[in-house]
Design an enzyme around this catalytic site. Structure first.
Site, PDB file in Angstrom:
ATOM      1  N   LYS A 109      -3.405  -1.740  60.264  1.00 51.47           N
ATOM      2  CA  LYS A 109      -3.254  -0.534  60.032  1.00 51.47           C
ATOM      3  C   LYS A 109      -4.928  -0.316  60.514  1.00 51.47           C
ATOM      4  CE  LYS A 109      -1.744   0.529  55.152  1.00 51.47           C
ATOM      5  NZ  LYS A 109      -2.014   0.711  54.261  1.00 51.47           N
ATOM      6  N   LYS A 192       9.212  -3.480  57.773  1.00 57.62           N
ATOM      7  CA  LYS A 192       9.381  -3.305  55.878  1.00 57.62           C
ATOM      8  C   LYS A 192      10.134  -1.601  56.535  1.00 57.62           C
ATOM      9  CE  LYS A 192       4.718  -2.047  55.017  1.00 57.62           C
ATOM     10  NZ  LYS A 192       3.887  -1.950  53.779  1.00 57.62           N
ATOM     11  N   LYS A 195       5.412   4.263  54.969  1.00 56.59           N
ATOM     12  CA  LYS A 195       5.777   5.918  55.594  1.00 56.59           C
ATOM     13  C   LYS A 195       5.090   5.860  57.003  1.00 56.59           C
ATOM     14  CE  LYS A 195       1.240   6.683  53.716  1.00 56.59           C
ATOM     15  NZ  LYS A 195       0.761   4.651  53.103  1.00 56.59           N
TER      16      LYS A 195
HETATM   17  N1  AQP Z   1       9.151  -1.982  51.874  1.00 65.12           N
HETATM   18  C1  AQP Z   1       7.897  -2.350  50.881  1.00 65.12           C
HETATM   19  N2  AQP Z   1       9.605  -2.937  50.196  1.00 65.12           N
HETATM   20  C2  AQP Z   1       9.410  -3.577  48.735  1.00 65.12           C
HETATM   21  N3  AQP Z   1       7.703  -2.871  48.455  1.00 65.12           N
HETATM   22  C3  AQP Z   1       7.223  -2.193  48.983  1.00 65.12           C
HETATM   23  N4  AQP Z   1       5.729  -1.136  48.541  1.00 65.12           N
HETATM   24  C4  AQP Z   1       5.299  -0.321  50.147  1.00 65.12           C
HETATM   25  N5  AQP Z   1       6.985  -0.764  50.734  1.00 65.12           N
HETATM   26  C5  AQP Z   1       7.598  -1.194  50.690  1.00 65.12           C
HETATM   27  C6  AQP Z   1       5.506  -1.376  47.717  1.00 65.12           C
HETATM   28  O1  AQP Z   1       4.767  -0.067  47.047  1.00 65.12           O
HETATM   29  C7  AQP Z   1       3.756  -0.189  46.445  1.00 65.12           C
HETATM   30  C8  AQP Z   1       2.436   0.920  46.702  1.00 65.12           C
HETATM   31  O2  AQP Z   1       2.395   1.004  48.108  1.00 65.12           O
HETATM   32  P1  AQP Z   1       1.261   1.905  48.845  1.00 65.12           P
HETATM   33  O3  AQP Z   1       0.363   2.346  47.935  1.00 65.12           O
HETATM   34  O4  AQP Z   1       0.522   0.904  49.971  1.00 65.12           O
HETATM   35  O5  AQP Z   1       2.130   2.972  49.662  1.00 65.12           O
HETATM   36  P2  AQP Z   1       2.427   3.432  50.960  1.00 65.12           P
HETATM   37  O6  AQP Z   1       1.193   3.392  51.338  1.00 65.12           O
HETATM   38  O7  AQP Z   1       2.891   4.574  50.341  1.00 65.12           O
HETATM   39  O8  AQP Z   1       3.766   2.330  51.422  1.00 65.12           O
HETATM   40  P3  AQP Z   1       4.067   1.954  52.332  1.00 65.12           P
HETATM   41  O9  AQP Z   1       4.722   2.513  53.336  1.00 65.12           O
HETATM   42  O10 AQP Z   1       3.693   0.497  53.201  1.00 65.12           O
HETATM   43  O11 AQP Z   1       1.901   2.098  53.460  1.00 65.12           O
HETATM   44  P4  AQP Z   1       1.625   1.634  54.820  1.00 65.12           P
HETATM   45  O12 AQP Z   1       2.975   2.006  55.907  1.00 65.12           O
HETATM   46  O13 AQP Z   1       0.478   2.458  55.255  1.00 65.12           O
HETATM   47  O14 AQP Z   1       1.907  -0.124  55.204  1.00 65.12           O
HETATM   48  C9  AQP Z   1       2.826  -0.903  46.319  1.00 65.12           C
HETATM   49  O15 AQP Z   1       3.011  -2.753  45.690  1.00 65.12           O
HETATM   50  C10 AQP Z   1       3.206  -2.133  48.088  1.00 65.12           C
HETATM   51  O16 AQP Z   1       3.530  -3.159  48.102  1.00 65.12           O
END
Ligand code: AQP
Length: 329
Positions: A109, A192, A195
């Site tokens: 990040k 993965k 977002k």
């Molecule tokens: N691709 C994924 N597959 C399985 N689990 C996932 N999680 C996130 N992406 C995947 C799980 O979702 C939960 C919430 O995650 P968060 O609060 O980090 O939500 P987010 O910010 O919307 O998730 P992102 O997209 O993964 O954010 P960035 O891009 O900022 O890294 C967690 O339990 C996570 O493991």
């Protein structure tokens, strides 16, 4: 059981749902479950204040629309329970600088933000997550694979605290399903679904127009072969689609492989598009209904925070006492 989700992106994406939220719904039946919208985590990255407030309600509405039942679990907003930030400070004082520097989520990040723009909050957010978990003596934490390292950090810090100050915290274990712990980007099935890293075409947001979702599924990247077989190493795109379909329909992968024997990728994609539309259509309308009644939503969150706070305050008081902080008269 404890877990949280950030109110950052507006809509949850399919990875959030299949990797985490779906398990939350199932586990509320069998566990004393605490689930929260982690707004303090969200501000580790710049947020527009009005959007953050709206997205916090939106996240709570989506959790309820996905099936959380406030009678069966405790649902609250992280900042409504100040003990999270208070325990995080104590845990920050036990965490090595090098130890925090090794967190891969921070590395990813901060690289995306640019080293100069990344904040100290982003650096220590895994420690806030440690506090989130330890406050409720959670023994299991349902998350996606990307969070495994943070649960390991939680165990390390809990152990360190317990051996320095006496038994206080429960050591938690990650609850990560092998099948859905990592849902992949539809356009780049090596990364993965996320977002911040996915392209719009590779990311399925649950609140998008169902037609747009169907289109994304139909244009998902597969491979030049034609056989529909679950083989994540050789066929990551097809395997990802099979995982999604299998989880949403409750059909085993083996059964799906059999069903599509001799058929092309078009058949799989068009069936999955239909499954997705059937899933997101009621999810969107239920979310909207909940948002249309913000007073009920807010009072439900207030009740959740009150319940969470009772437990969190007890844990924090015990922690302060063990560390040697003088109690206020
Ligand atoms: N691709 C994924 N597959 C399985 N689990 C996932 N999680 C996130 N992406 C995947 C799980 O979702 C939960 C919430 O995650 P968060 O609060 O980090 O939500 P987010 O910010 O919307 O998730 P992102 O997209 O993964 O954010 P960035 O891009 O900022 O890294 C967690 O339990 C996570 O493991």
């Amino acid at each position: 059981m404890l877990s949280g989700i950030q109110p950052t992106s507006g809509s949850f994406h399919l990875g959030n749902y299949l990797g985490a939220v779906r398990q939350w719904v199932a586990l509320q039946e069998t566990h004393d479950a605490f689930y929260m919208v982690v707004d303090l985590h969200a501000i580790t990255i710049p947020q527009d204040p009005a959007e953050l407030r709206a997205n916090t309600r939106l996240a709570a509405a989506q959790l309820l629309a996905a099936g959380l039942d406030p009678e069966r679990c405790t649902l609250f907003v992280q900042s409504h329970v100040p003990e999270h930030a208070q325990l995080a400070w104590v845990m920050n004082c036990l965490t090595g600088f090098g130890e925090a520097s090794r967190m891969t989520q921070f590395k990813d990040k901060s690289a995306r933000q640019g080293a100069d723009r990344a904040t100290v909050g982003l650096f220590t957010y895994p420690v806030l997550q440690v506090a989130d978990i330890l406050l409720y003596h959670a023994d299991q934490v349902p998350v996606g694979e990307d969070q495994r390292q943070h649960i390991e950090l939680t165990r390390d810090l809990a152990e360190r605290f317990n051996s320095r100050f006496g038994p206080t915290f429960t050591l938690p274990a990650p609850y990560i399903l092998k099948e859905t712990g990592k849902i992949y980007d539809l356009q780049d099935p090596q990364i993965k679904m996320s977002k911040s890293a996915s392209t719009p075409k590779g990311l399925v947001n649950l609140l998008d127009e169902p037609k747009a979702t169907a289109k994304k599924v139909k244009s998902a990247v597969t491979d030049t072969d034609t056989v529909i077989r679950f083989d994540p190493a050789a066929k990551p795109g097809v395997s990802n689609l099979l995982t999604i379909q299998s989880t949403l329909t409750g059909t085993s992968i083996a059964e799906l492989e059999q069903r599509y024997e001799g058929k092309g990728y078009g058949a799989l994609k068009s069936d999955l598009a239909e499954v997705m539309v059937d899933f997101v259509t009621p999810f969107r309308s239920r979310t909207q209904e909940l948002l249309d009644d913000p007073e009920t939503l807010d009072s439900l969150l207030a009740k959740g925070a009150e319940k969470a706070r009772a437990l969190a305050a007890e844990t924090l008081a015990e922690t302060y006492d063990r560390v040697g902080l003088l109690p206020a008269k």
